[in-house]
Scaffold this motif. Sequence first.
Motif, PDB file in Angstrom:
ATOM      1  N   ARG A 285       0.830  -1.207   0.000  1.00 56.61           N
ATOM      2  CA  ARG A 285       0.000   0.000   0.000  1.00 56.61           C
ATOM      3  C   ARG A 285       0.867   1.261   0.000  1.00 56.61           C
ATOM      4  NH1 ARG A 285      -4.243   0.683   4.815  1.00 56.61           N
ATOM      5  NH2 ARG A 285      -2.308   0.404   5.964  1.00 56.61           N
ATOM      6  N   GLU A 286       2.033   1.174   0.628  1.00 58.54           N
ATOM      7  CA  GLU A 286       2.934   2.332   0.664  1.00 58.54           C
ATOM      8  C   GLU A 286       3.436   2.709  -0.727  1.00 58.54           C
ATOM      9  OE1 GLU A 286       2.957  -0.078   2.935  1.00 58.54           O
ATOM     10  OE2 GLU A 286       2.236   1.217   4.583  1.00 58.54           O
ATOM     11  N   ASN A 287       3.317   1.784  -1.676  1.00 57.25           N
ATOM     12  CA  ASN A 287       3.772   2.048  -3.036  1.00 57.25           C
ATOM     13  C   ASN A 287       2.617   2.281  -3.997  1.00 57.25           C
ATOM     14  OD1 ASN A 287       6.519   1.731  -2.362  1.00 57.25           O
ATOM     15  ND2 ASN A 287       6.345  -0.491  -2.529  1.00 57.25           N
ATOM     16  N   ALA A 288       1.447   2.551  -3.465  1.00 54.54           N
ATOM     17  CA  ALA A 288       0.275   2.752  -4.313  1.00 54.54           C
ATOM     18  C   ALA A 288       0.462   3.921  -5.267  1.00 54.54           C
ATOM     19  CB  ALA A 288      -0.962   2.975  -3.449  1.00 54.54           C
ATOM     20  N   ASP A 289       1.266   4.900  -4.878  1.00 49.95           N
ATOM     21  CA  ASP A 289       1.477   6.062  -5.748  1.00 49.95           C
ATOM     22  C   ASP A 289       2.202   5.699  -7.040  1.00 49.95           C
ATOM     23  OD1 ASP A 289       3.848   5.479  -4.418  1.00 49.95           O
ATOM     24  OD2 ASP A 289       4.477   7.573  -4.274  1.00 49.95           O
ATOM     25  N   MET A 309     -11.154   2.226  -0.142  1.00 49.59           N
ATOM     26  CA  MET A 309      -9.949   2.680  -0.836  1.00 49.59           C
ATOM     27  C   MET A 309      -9.925   4.193  -0.951  1.00 49.59           C
ATOM     28  SD  MET A 309      -9.187  -0.142  -3.847  1.00 49.59           S
ATOM     29  CE  MET A 309     -10.746   0.075  -4.710  1.00 49.59           C
ATOM     30  N   GLN A 310     -11.071   4.797  -1.219  1.00 55.34           N
ATOM     31  CA  GLN A 310     -11.116   6.254  -1.351  1.00 55.34           C
ATOM     32  C   GLN A 310     -10.863   6.959  -0.031  1.00 55.34           C
ATOM     33  OE1 GLN A 310     -14.981   6.630  -3.265  1.00 55.34           O
ATOM     34  NE2 GLN A 310     -13.998   7.038  -5.245  1.00 55.34           N
ATOM     35  N   LEU A 314      -3.404   6.454   1.317  1.00 54.37           N
ATOM     36  CA  LEU A 314      -2.417   5.941   0.364  1.00 54.37           C
ATOM     37  C   LEU A 314      -3.084   5.371  -0.873  1.00 54.37           C
ATOM     38  CD1 LEU A 314       0.091   4.245   2.853  1.00 54.37           C
ATOM     39  CD2 LEU A 314       0.275   6.483   1.750  1.00 54.37           C
ATOM     40  N   MET A 315      -4.104   4.540  -0.691  1.00 50.18           N
ATOM     41  CA  MET A 315      -4.783   3.949  -1.843  1.00 50.18           C
ATOM     42  C   MET A 315      -5.461   5.013  -2.704  1.00 50.18           C
ATOM     43  SD  MET A 315      -4.218   0.671  -1.769  1.00 50.18           S
ATOM     44  CE  MET A 315      -5.488  -0.127  -2.748  1.00 50.18           C
ATOM     45  N   SER A 316      -5.912   6.078  -2.075  1.00 49.87           N
ATOM     46  CA  SER A 316      -6.597   7.134  -2.819  1.00 49.87           C
ATOM     47  C   SER A 316      -5.647   7.941  -3.697  1.00 49.87           C
ATOM     48  CB  SER A 316      -7.330   8.077  -1.861  1.00 49.87           C
ATOM     49  OG  SER A 316      -6.418   8.700  -0.964  1.00 49.87           O
TER      50      SER A 316
END
Length: 367
Positions: A285-289, A309-310, A314-316
């Motif tokens: 999740r920390e790499n979702a960007d 997620m929204q 992080l996911m957003s």
Amino acid sequence: MKKSILSIFLTLSIAATMTACGASAKEAETSASNDVGESTTESSATSNDSSSEITVSDESTAQFPITIEHAFGETVIESKPERIVTLSWANQDPVLALGVVPVGVSAANYGYMTENKLHVWTDEAFSELGETSPNVFNDETGWDYEAIAAAEPDIIIASYSGFTEEEYNLLSEIAPVVPYIETAWKTNWRDQTIVNATAMGMKSEGEALVEETDALIADKLSNYPELEGKTAAFFWITQDDMSTFYAYLPNDPRASYLNDLGLTTPESILSLAQSTEDFSVTISRENADQLSDVDIMIVYGDESLLEAMQNDPLMSQIPAVANGAVVLLDSSSTLAAATTPSILSIPYAIDDYLSAISEAASKINEE
């Protein structure tokens, strides 16, 4: 298209095929893993061309014996099979599309299932060929070798599967087996159709089915010009624990089908594909960007998953999540199963899938 699913295909089958395996089927049920397909490191969208090299002893598949080379060696088919058993995900669909009734098939194990424990398009195909009580094996916890043997198959077809070599050897004691050609769960719908047809001595007919289905896809896609140039990726995300999630990679059939539907694989996914030979990759999740180039997401889940997620900081960060450009697949729906495509599921569900993707595309923020 929800009715007469075989009407597209049956004109391609010779009349003799209609009775080749028409015997009534009566065994127990079988099921195959839905975790299908594996990754490639290709840097472009999957081609419409068949990707596996199918080696046959004679260019004319109407002549026997036929030799098919595969992951465990080679299988020699001495004569045209009259009693066909199919195992694993959707391998019965090309057989049915060619007008032949298998004497035993795997049960469906994901998405909506009929009383016969089959997907709707499969059950309808059986019915249209006169079989209302198909022989469906129960092998969700392992192959039911006894029931498979009781079906007395001339051949066992499973070009889209994840057999171990031990399983292949045990099944080969019952009948000649055609497993996956190269890698477990990496057989796309085109290869599945052509390999299965080749094993039946009907390679040219299988190729005709693929050509007609490609034409159908192109025709349907012409009504959705808004999808051109959009990127899309297929994910597995659980609301209970979003610390990690999974992206299906380009040679997973679910992901490659998105390419068939005119969508582009994001460069972020292609980059991740280079780090593994698996059919999916784990993302923190920390790499979702890193998924900033994903316009549209396809995810198993419902509105509560999208909301979670929204609401996640992080996911957003993923544009598709922020915009709500997400196709949500209820696990009990027909579409959830059809997104892992077969020669029969494509004409059955393509309208619904394209409509859902188009709706997601309408939410993309172009700025």
